[in-house]
Scaffold this active site. Sequence first.
Site, short mmCIF file in Angstrom:
data_model
loop_
_atom_site.label_atom_id
_atom_site.label_comp_id
_atom_site.label_asym_id
_atom_site.label_seq_id
_atom_site.Cartn_x
_atom_site.Cartn_y
_atom_site.Cartn_z
N ALA A 1 0.85 -1.48 0.07
CA ALA A 1 -0.06 -0.22 0.12
C ALA A 1 1.15 0.88 0.07
O ALA A 1 2.15 1.23 0.17
CB ALA A 1 -1.18 0.21 1.68
N LYS B 1 4.68 -6.27 -6.59
CA LYS B 1 3.69 -5.40 -6.90
C LYS B 1 3.13 -3.42 -6.72
O LYS B 1 2.39 -3.88 -5.09
CB LYS B 1 1.89 -5.45 -7.14
N SER C 1 -6.76 -2.91 1.85
CA SER C 1 -8.40 -2.59 3.00
C SER C 1 -8.76 -4.10 3.34
O SER C 1 -8.71 -4.40 2.97
CB SER C 1 -9.53 -1.38 2.15
N GLY D 1 -8.75 -7.55 0.80
CA GLY D 1 -8.64 -8.99 1.34
C GLY D 1 -9.69 -9.50 0.93
O GLY D 1 -9.27 -11.08 0.67
N GLU E 1 -2.75 -8.29 5.50
CA GLU E 1 -2.63 -7.08 6.47
C GLU E 1 -3.46 -5.85 5.80
O GLU E 1 -3.06 -5.19 4.77
CB GLU E 1 -0.82 -6.85 6.59
N LEU E 2 -4.27 -6.07 6.83
CA LEU E 2 -5.62 -5.53 6.51
C LEU E 2 -5.61 -4.10 6.99
O LEU E 2 -5.10 -3.81 7.88
CB LEU E 2 -7.33 -6.46 6.27
N THR F 1 -2.01 1.83 11.79
CA THR F 1 -1.42 1.43 13.21
C THR F 1 -1.72 2.83 14.08
O THR F 1 -1.64 3.01 15.01
CB THR F 1 -0.49 1.05 13.97
N ALA G 1 5.45 -0.39 15.26
CA ALA G 1 6.09 -0.79 15.97
C ALA G 1 7.71 -1.16 15.33
O ALA G 1 8.07 -0.58 14.58
CB ALA G 1 5.61 -2.13 15.38
#
Length: 507
Positions: free
Chosen positions: A158, A183, A240, A244, A261-262, A296, A458
């Site tokens: 993203a 991609k 998003s 997913g 990872e959404l 996050t 993180a």
Amino acid sequence: MSYPTTETLRDRAVAALERCGADPAAFGGGAAARSPITGAEVLPVGHASAADADAAIGRAEAAFRVWRTTPAPARGALVRRFGELLREHKSDLADLVTIEVGKSRSEAAGEVQEMIDVCEFAVGLSRQLYGRTMPSERPGHRLMETWHPLGVVGVVTAFNFPVAVWSWNTAVALVCGNTVVWKPSELAPLTALGCHALLARAAAEAGAPADVHQVVLGGAEVGGRLVDDSRVALLSATGSVRMGREVGPRVAARFGRSLLELGGNNAAVVTDSADLDLAVRGVVFAAAGTAGQRCTSLRRLIVHEDVADALVDRVVDAYSKLRIGDPFDDSTLVGPLIGPGAYEAMRGALRRAEEAGGTVLVGGGRRLAETAPGAYYAEPAVVRMPVQAEVVREETFAPILYVLTYSDFDEAVALHNAVPQGLSSSVFTRDQREAERFLAADGSDCGIVNVNIGTSGAEIGGAFGGEKETGGGRESGSDSWRAYMRRATNTVNFSEELPLAQGVSFL
């Protein structure tokens, strides 16, 4: 505050790309890289076709047949060299991140540092891909497990972390013996080209196959080829929840693996025993940093009713002093939203919040519309909510912080968990019992659970990912490497007998 012109941004991007070894003249046409700093096009870029994506997967598959038998420490040498090149070109890549995403210089440099850190982690991992030896119930037998590479790993990223999330996947996938087809986001092609050029140079210097990494620029059609191609053993996709829901079943239908990872709708609980100085600092960065465009980012603040007014007043005061503007200016704390759609979504969410009884305490407007008419600099907003309305339960990828109050810690935990997403969470408290309760099985239901720090920021040593509609994937540290490998259970008979397990007798 002065603003760079589009021409200045273009010159800066070209210089950074050239230093990384990418040739801007070879980009072709058909699309353009834009900068949210001005809202204008910076450079033309070429888009791959579906056939180009198919060919890239084929090259990666051929390279895998060589790479999978390369000793893991030798694979680590490639990642080590890549990390060294990232150190040399940290400023160049940070420039590209700022130009394409609008992150402040500090945050952009931090993202590149995250790449360097994960390379160091992966180099160590290249000598620690441990299996187990288990006791066999049969005499003269050894029972063990071994781990092997999967194959081609597709990585879809993203815009908000255009290089860090790719590096989490790529550094670990490469030392595990896989090859990678990337991609990147259509909104961040330049950072992808800069990173790919550095990795290609590292591969050449380390003697790795030239096609160990491929990058394909493009839209949904290109991403769809990675989703549906059976040669892609693992698809790691960040985006998003809607994305997913589409990707997961398609990969599963061909019995491939997916790592998703959404969305995140992250909350911090602030108890009546909390250090409010600490809480204010943690809340403001987590909610307003990166213009609220982190997965996050803090979106919900659940505060004990006895300290709510004091805390909210201090957060509102801090928001009113946030420096919003040119992310290349070192004094800037909040840069632009990625584009007009993000600002429209923010305004729409604020309208819905007010309709549900919420009160906007600060922010929500647009800055610098005259200075940068094509860019969208939003004032981070704080909204006091009487209840956790539906708009609060949804993720709006913009700097909106909803404030809710509670009277009992069980109520706070219930409010926290009453959303579909489960990525990151935190509690600010001096009470060890509250802290331990939040960390316990009946506490936060998120994949990341923090005490006395915010929800964002993180470290790479811990596995990153979330539960529920966040997708359940884990990337980066801990034992997340196992997602990039396949396990084989081995039994070795070194006796002259052939006893069967479970005492079965045959013949």
